[in-house]
Structure formats: structure tokens, C-alpha cells
Design a protein around this motif. Structure first.
Motif, mmCIF file in Angstrom:
data_model
loop_
_atom_site.group_PDB
_atom_site.id
_atom_site.type_symbol
_atom_site.label_atom_id
_atom_site.label_comp_id
_atom_site.label_asym_id
_atom_site.label_seq_id
_atom_site.Cartn_x
_atom_site.Cartn_y
_atom_site.Cartn_z
ATOM 1 N N VAL A 9 0.864 -1.179 0.000
ATOM 2 C CA VAL A 9 0.000 0.000 0.000
ATOM 3 C C VAL A 9 0.904 1.233 0.000
ATOM 4 O O VAL A 9 1.853 1.311 0.786
ATOM 5 N N HIS A 10 0.640 2.186 -0.886
ATOM 6 C CA HIS A 10 1.532 3.326 -1.053
ATOM 7 C C HIS A 10 0.770 4.642 -0.908
ATOM 8 O O HIS A 10 -0.360 4.768 -1.386
ATOM 9 N N ALA A 11 1.399 5.594 -0.230
ATOM 10 C CA ALA A 11 0.800 6.923 -0.073
ATOM 11 C C ALA A 11 0.824 7.657 -1.411
ATOM 12 O O ALA A 11 1.737 7.483 -2.224
ATOM 13 N N ALA A 12 -0.205 8.474 -1.647
ATOM 14 C CA ALA A 12 -0.308 9.249 -2.893
ATOM 15 C C ALA A 12 -0.973 10.576 -2.586
ATOM 16 O O ALA A 12 -1.534 10.784 -1.498
ATOM 17 N N LEU A 13 -0.923 11.477 -3.525
ATOM 18 C CA LEU A 13 -1.641 12.736 -3.389
ATOM 19 C C LEU A 13 -3.143 12.466 -3.462
ATOM 20 O O LEU A 13 -3.613 11.677 -4.284
ATOM 21 N N ALA A 14 -3.906 13.130 -2.609
ATOM 22 C CA ALA A 14 -5.346 12.880 -2.536
ATOM 23 C C ALA A 14 -6.052 13.177 -3.854
ATOM 24 O O ALA A 14 -7.063 12.557 -4.182
ATOM 25 N N GLU A 15 -5.499 14.130 -4.633
ATOM 26 C CA GLU A 15 -6.183 14.510 -5.873
ATOM 27 C C GLU A 15 -5.817 13.631 -7.061
ATOM 28 O O GLU A 15 -6.341 13.833 -8.158
ATOM 29 N N ASP A 16 -4.916 12.647 -6.877
ATOM 30 C CA ASP A 16 -4.579 11.756 -7.988
ATOM 31 C C ASP A 16 -5.814 10.997 -8.462
ATOM 32 O O ASP A 16 -6.650 10.570 -7.648
ATOM 33 N N ASP A 17 -5.909 10.780 -9.757
ATOM 34 C CA ASP A 17 -7.093 10.135 -10.329
ATOM 35 C C ASP A 17 -7.188 8.650 -9.988
ATOM 36 O O ASP A 17 -8.288 8.095 -9.924
ATOM 37 N N ASP A 18 -6.036 7.998 -9.796
ATOM 38 C CA ASP A 18 -6.062 6.541 -9.655
ATOM 39 C C ASP A 18 -5.879 6.059 -8.211
ATOM 40 O O ASP A 18 -5.508 4.909 -7.987
ATOM 41 N N VAL A 19 -6.151 6.927 -7.234
ATOM 42 C CA VAL A 19 -6.051 6.468 -5.840
ATOM 43 C C VAL A 19 -7.212 5.534 -5.535
ATOM 44 O O VAL A 19 -8.305 5.655 -6.095
ATOM 45 N N ASN A 20 -6.958 4.563 -4.618
ATOM 46 C CA ASN A 20 -8.006 3.616 -4.227
ATOM 47 C C ASN A 20 -8.809 4.095 -3.024
ATOM 48 O O ASN A 20 -9.922 3.616 -2.782
ATOM 49 N N LEU A 21 -8.241 5.041 -2.256
ATOM 50 C CA LEU A 21 -8.941 5.554 -1.078
ATOM 51 C C LEU A 21 -8.344 6.901 -0.696
ATOM 52 O O LEU A 21 -7.136 7.106 -0.789
ATOM 53 N N VAL A 22 -9.213 7.812 -0.276
ATOM 54 C CA VAL A 22 -8.784 9.081 0.315
ATOM 55 C C VAL A 22 -9.353 9.132 1.730
ATOM 56 O O VAL A 22 -10.562 8.967 1.929
ATOM 57 N N ALA A 23 -8.463 9.330 2.727
ATOM 58 C CA ALA A 23 -8.911 9.335 4.122
ATOM 59 C C ALA A 23 -7.893 10.086 4.971
ATOM 60 O O ALA A 23 -6.726 10.219 4.584
ATOM 61 N N ILE B 100 -4.290 6.735 -1.003
ATOM 62 C CA ILE B 100 -3.452 5.530 -1.029
ATOM 63 C C ILE B 100 -3.737 4.746 -2.304
ATOM 64 O O ILE B 100 -4.847 4.759 -2.842
ATOM 65 N N LYS B 101 -2.693 4.069 -2.779
ATOM 66 C CA LYS B 101 -2.792 3.185 -3.925
ATOM 67 C C LYS B 101 -2.317 1.801 -3.500
ATOM 68 O O LYS B 101 -1.356 1.677 -2.739
ATOM 69 N N VAL B 102 -2.985 0.778 -3.991
ATOM 70 C CA VAL B 102 -2.546 -0.580 -3.700
ATOM 71 C C VAL B 102 -1.882 -1.163 -4.939
ATOM 72 O O VAL B 102 -2.238 -0.811 -6.075
ATOM 73 N N ALA B 103 -0.898 -2.053 -4.695
ATOM 74 C CA ALA B 103 -0.255 -2.766 -5.801
ATOM 75 C C ALA B 103 -1.228 -3.847 -6.269
ATOM 76 O O ALA B 103 -1.423 -4.853 -5.570
ATOM 77 N N ARG B 104 -1.854 -3.631 -7.408
ATOM 78 C CA ARG B 104 -2.937 -4.512 -7.861
ATOM 79 C C ARG B 104 -2.506 -5.968 -7.972
ATOM 80 O O ARG B 104 -3.278 -6.888 -7.676
ATOM 81 N N ASP B 105 -1.261 -6.219 -8.363
ATOM 82 C CA ASP B 105 -0.801 -7.603 -8.511
ATOM 83 C C ASP B 105 -0.444 -8.248 -7.172
ATOM 84 O O ASP B 105 -0.080 -9.425 -7.133
#
Length: 353
Positions: free
Chosen positions: A278-292, A333-338
Motif C-alpha cells: 500500500v503506497h501513499a499518494a496525493l489525494a487529488e490523484d485520479d487513480d487512488v483507491n482511497l482518500v482518508a 493511497i494506492k494498492v499494488a494490484r498484482d
């Protein structure tokens, strides 16, 4: 040396089934760890090998010898206990040599074997001391030496490191692994500590409610958990297990969305993903899996554990040690799909995706 085989072994205490239809072959010279929570049947399984408990049904073999009903003293196994079980009035030398004295080994040979084993576990300068003069780690090495001096066919170790502090446990794990490699004796090791299992074992048998949930190498157990129980039990911090549903190939749980699942619909699904995936990302990124918002930030030294609150539970990610986010700051946050696992919440089994 020896192999140990369980064939359809069951152990009951009254109506309670402690071990149920247990089948396992422990290979010659293997270090096999029985891992699981309290009450899962792991210690009972070991005690049946030692002869301290008798199987209600089924067969136990050491090599080709069926040992059901054989007295413990004739099984040629040595057991190391959690509590050390040293004789307080005997010196280190006498504690180590006691099994040889009982077997009426000649004094000169007994002294030679004690000295050899004491040197292996770095107790050769402490042979005249009493147990009360030793540290916890030194007492545990005396207990190990007492088992080793017998040169048994099988070592049985029942949570031998649980009474030690964290630093000593780390040291003793390394010593145990080296000793087993050096002695090449089949070893059955019982623990509830998954770090011990992962670092010591050739193979791990993860037990739950008297049965083996999964058997494999530490790497297989960690990277390829076959059930929800195994996924949640292995790992520190543990795998994130998020209940939700899959509709039209998309997992959803209170705004946490992961797509790309071939199976269209699972009404009770659990998504699993390890913190390092699970990786931190900018909240406004289009491909994030969750914003919290961030719930907690814990610096462990080599990295930072960041937790977010999702529908009453925490989702943890392992970030860089220089992570600078603050509590209540909103992040994506983004998850590694694989590296995502999907489980059926009803059967607890993993779903192929």
C-alpha cells in the motif's frame, strides 16, 4: 536421524476435539514449526510425539516405527520446555549430564560429551555455576544442551524462547538455527510467534482449531496464503483485511475501491493487501483507491507505519522512514494490484483472481 509421520491422528479430551484428522510428514533433518494461536492444538500434537499424550485414534511413526503406546523413554526424543525445567540444586554440568547419568553412561564418556556440548552452546566456562547464577538466555542454553547431549532422533521444542526478552530472543533464534544446521537433527518447534516461525523453519504448518490450514515454506506461507486465517495470522504488521463486496469486477468497501477482478459478484468478500503493498499518494490523484485522514503515524526506525481509518477499522501502509504526514491530514493511497488477495467471507478460502 529420523522422519516423523502423522496418519489420521485425532486427539479428544472428552467431547472436545483438540487435534482433528491430522496428517503430516516431517522430513528427516527438517526444522518444522507448528504455528498457531493458543488452543489450536500445536502443543498437544507435539506432546503426542513425546508420549506425554496418547492419540485417541490414528498412527504416529518415527521412521518406520509406530510409536503409539510406546513409553516416552523408549521413543528417543528430547524435549525443551518453555520453563527450562532445570534442577536448581545441580550445577550446569550436572544438569546437562543428567540424561547420560540416568542411562548409566561411563563417567569419562559423560564428561567428554558434556564438555563438547557445552562448548557448542558457549557454556564451557559456566559448568560449575547453579541455575540461579545464570541469565535467562544462559538457562535456556543449558536446557538446549541437556537435550543435545542425548543425541536423540528428534528434538521437540515447546515455545522455548517465550520467557526471554526481545534482544535475547533474537540472539537465541540465530543460535537455534545454527545449531540445527550443525546437528542435522529433525526438529519440531511449537510457537505462536510468527517471527520465530518465519526465521527458523524449513516449513511451517499453520494450525487453527486442531487442523492444518496451510503447510509450506515461510516464503510460500507469506506470499501465497490460501485462507483468510493464514493471511491475517502471518505478517508484522498483519495483512490489511477489508470486508466489502465485489460487483461487476470491482471491490468496494466504504469508498475503498479496487477494480480488475475477473469474478463479477461476491456479496461477502474480504480484500487482503500487505502494508508494504500500500503506497501513499496525493489525494487529488485520479487513480487512488482511497482518500482518508491519517489516524496514526509510527516511526519504527527503518520505515514508518501509517494508519488510516476505514469503516471502523484501520488500513496500514508501510511508508519511507522520512514520511512527513501528520495525524488528521488527508492523503490518498494506492494498492499494488498484482499483490492484492481476495477471499470469500463465507468459506474463508481464497478466490482466484
Amino acid at each position: 536421524m529420523a522422519s516423523v509421520t502423522f496418519k489420521n491422528v485425532c486427539k479428544k479430551f472428552g467431547e472436545f476435539v483438540a487435534v482433528n484428522n491430522f496428517n503430516l510428514e516431517i522430513r528427516d533433518r527438517e526444522f518444522l514449526v507448528l504455528l498457531g494461536p493458543s488452543g489450536c492444538g500445536k502443543t498437544t500434537t507435539m506432546r503426542m510425539v513425546a508420549g506425554l499424550e496418547e492419540a485417541t485414534s490414528g498412527d504416529i511413526f518415527i521412521d518406520a516405527d509406530r510409536i503409539n503406546g510406546v513409553l516416552p523413554k523408549y521413543r528417543d526424543v528430547a524435549m525443551v520446555f518453555q520453563s527450562y525445567a532445570l534442577y536448581p540444586h545441580l550445577t550446569v554440568e550436572d544438569n546437562i549430564g543428567y540424561p547420560l547419568k540416568i542411562r548409566k553412561v561411563e563417567p569419562a564418556e559423560r564428561k567428554r560429551r558434556i564438555a563438547e556440548v557445552a562448548r557448542r552452546v558457549e557454556l564451557d566456562t559456566m559448568l560449575s555455576r547453579l541455575p540461579r547464577e545464570l541469565s535467562g538466555g544462559q538457562r535456556q542454553r543449558v536446557a538446549l544442551a541437556r537435550a543435545i547431549v542425548r543425541t536423540p532422533r528428534v528434538f521437540l521444542m515447546d515455545e522455548p524462547l517465550s520467557n526471554l526478552d526481545a534482544k535475547l530472543r533474537t540472539q537465541m533464534r540465530a543460535e537455534l538455527k545454527h545449531l540445527q544446521h550443525e546437528l542435522q537433527v529433525t526438529t519440531i518447534y511449537v510457537t505462536h510467534d510468527q517471527i520465530e516461525a518465519m526465521t527458523l523453519a524449513h516449513r511451517v504448518a499453520v494450525m487453527n482449531k486442531g487442523v492444518i490450514e496451510q503447510l509450506g515454506t515461510p516464503r510460500e506461507i507469506y506470499n501465497d496464503p490460501r485462507t483468510l486465517f493464514v493471511a491475517g495470522f502471518i505478517g508484522s504488521p498483519p495483512m490489511n483485511l477489508i470486508p466489502g463486496e465485489v460487483k461487476e469486477g470491482i471491490f468496494n468497501s466504504a469508498g475503498f475501491r479496487v477494480g480488475g477482478f475477473a469474478r463479477a459478484n461476491i456479496s461477502r468478500a474480504v480484500l487482503g493487501v500487505r502494508p508494504e503493498d500500500v503506497h501513499a499518494a496525493l489525494a487529488e490523484d485520479d487513480d487512488v483507491n482511497l482518500v482518508a485522514p491519517i489516524y496514526s503515524v509510527e516511526l519504527t526506525g527503518e520505515n514508518t507505519l501509517v494508519s488510516l481509518r476505514l469503516a471502523g477499522q484501520l488500513v496500514t501502509l508501510r511508508a519511507d522512514k522520512n514520511f512527513s504526514g501528520q495525524i488528521d491530514q488527508e492523503i490518498g493511497i494506492k494498492v499494488a494490484r498484482d499483490r492484492v488477495f481476495l477471499f470469500n467471507g463465507e468459506t474463508q478460502a481464497r478466490v482466484d483472481i
